[in-house]
Design a protein around this motif. Structure first.
Motif, PDB file in Angstrom:
ATOM      1  N   ALA A 166      -3.648   0.764   6.813  1.00  0.00           N
ATOM      2  CA  ALA A 166      -3.959  -0.497   6.135  1.00  0.00           C
ATOM      3  C   ALA A 166      -3.724  -1.677   7.064  1.00  0.00           C
ATOM      4  CB  ALA A 166      -3.115  -0.641   4.875  1.00  0.00           C
ATOM      5  N   ILE A 182      -1.839  -4.110  -1.731  1.00  0.00           N
ATOM      6  CA  ILE A 182      -2.992  -3.824  -2.575  1.00  0.00           C
ATOM      7  C   ILE A 182      -3.595  -5.164  -3.008  1.00  0.00           C
ATOM      8  CG2 ILE A 182      -3.743  -2.803  -4.770  1.00  0.00           C
ATOM      9  CD1 ILE A 182      -2.766  -0.675  -2.838  1.00  0.00           C
ATOM     10  N   GLY A 196     -11.248   1.715  -1.367  1.00  0.00           N
ATOM     11  CA  GLY A 196     -10.884   1.380   0.002  1.00  0.00           C
ATOM     12  C   GLY A 196     -12.101   0.891   0.749  1.00  0.00           C
ATOM     13  N   VAL A 249       0.845  -1.190   0.000  1.00  0.00           N
ATOM     14  CA  VAL A 249       0.000   0.000   0.000  1.00  0.00           C
ATOM     15  C   VAL A 249       0.887   1.248   0.000  1.00  0.00           C
ATOM     16  CG1 VAL A 249      -1.697   1.334   1.320  1.00  0.00           C
ATOM     17  CG2 VAL A 249      -1.966  -1.138   1.079  1.00  0.00           C
ATOM     18  N   LEU A 255     -10.882   7.707  -0.751  1.00  0.00           N
ATOM     19  CA  LEU A 255      -9.412   7.742  -0.706  1.00  0.00           C
ATOM     20  C   LEU A 255      -8.840   9.104  -1.092  1.00  0.00           C
ATOM     21  CD1 LEU A 255      -8.651   4.195  -2.138  1.00  0.00           C
ATOM     22  CD2 LEU A 255      -8.547   4.938   0.255  1.00  0.00           C
ATOM     23  N   TRP A 277      -2.211   6.416   3.148  1.00  0.00           N
ATOM     24  CA  TRP A 277      -3.108   5.443   3.765  1.00  0.00           C
ATOM     25  C   TRP A 277      -2.379   4.224   4.316  1.00  0.00           C
ATOM     26  CZ3 TRP A 277      -7.985   6.634   4.825  1.00  0.00           C
ATOM     27  CH2 TRP A 277      -8.560   7.713   4.138  1.00  0.00           C
ATOM     28  N   ALA A 301      -8.549   2.814  -7.476  1.00  0.00           N
ATOM     29  CA  ALA A 301      -8.467   2.180  -6.161  1.00  0.00           C
ATOM     30  C   ALA A 301      -9.757   2.395  -5.385  1.00  0.00           C
ATOM     31  CB  ALA A 301      -7.290   2.742  -5.380  1.00  0.00           C
ATOM     32  N   ILE A 352      -7.193  -1.915   0.704  1.00  0.00           N
ATOM     33  CA  ILE A 352      -7.203  -1.180  -0.560  1.00  0.00           C
ATOM     34  C   ILE A 352      -7.255  -2.179  -1.718  1.00  0.00           C
ATOM     35  CG2 ILE A 352      -5.999   0.496  -2.012  1.00  0.00           C
ATOM     36  CD1 ILE A 352      -6.796   1.695   0.665  1.00  0.00           C
TER      37      ILE A 352
END
Length: 187
Positions: A62, A68, A81, A51, A107, A58, A79, A123
């Motif tokens: 996470a 990701i 979230g 991430v 995001l 972010w 993306a 994410i």
């Protein structure tokens, strides 16, 4: 379609009959399902990309694994979230409830706006999408099992085992599908 017919918040679990390699053993959380189509994210396809490499602001929020996830084959350059916000109080700015404590995160908002409210964050690059009626056709063809989601599904610490664990917890013959071999031709 009535609100009671909506599958929003439920899981689509790929059946062994589903031939699309994008969804091999996929577990999809449906974020929207209505007359205009359906949208979801694949929960069990982590990528090797951290991430921090893509969305540095972010990264600290996470959950683990802090990578990701490939949310689906559509719009891989975008993306989404998903985050858990405990309690049933007022929704914090920058977050929209999808189902239970899980919701979509804006995001583009400053992470510090939500940091105190979030219990978990994941994410996703891309998403899975279906045109009106397309998902219903796939369900009729037997491509997906539809099951209830549980709070830990989105933020599973062992996402690669999610397909088996979701099937194993079912209270029907569907639980037997968890033992389906990766390659049935090797039996």
């Amino acid at each position: 379609m009535t609100e009671g017919d909506s599958l929003t918040g439920r899981l689509l679990v790929a059946t062994p009959a589903l031939a699309d390699p994008n969804f091999n053993r996929a577990v999809v959380l449906l974020l929207d399902h209505d007359d205009e189509g359906s949208l979801g994210v694949v929960l069990n396809k982590p990528t090797p990309v951290d991430v921090a490499d893509v969305l540095q602001p972010w990264a600290e929020l996470a959950g683990r694994p802090s990578v990701i996830f490939q949310g689906g084959p559509v719009a891989l350059d975008s993306a989404l979230g998903l985050a858990a916000v405990p309690g049933q109080g007022e929704e914090p700015l920058g977050w929209r409830r999808v189902h239970g404590a899980v919701g979509l995160v804006d995001l583009d908002a400053p992470p510090e706006l939500l940091a105190a409210e979030l219990a978990s964050l994941r994410i996703f690059a891309g998403y899975a999408g279906w045109a009106p009626g397309q998902l219903e056709d796939e369900l009729a063809e037997g491509a997906w099992y539809v099951v209830e989601s549980e709070p830990g599904d989105v933020f599973s610490l062992d996402p690669r085992q999610l397909w088996r664990s979701v099937l194993r917890r079912q209270r029907s013959e569907l639980a037997l599908m968890a033992t389906y071999p990766d390659d049935p031709s090797l039996n």
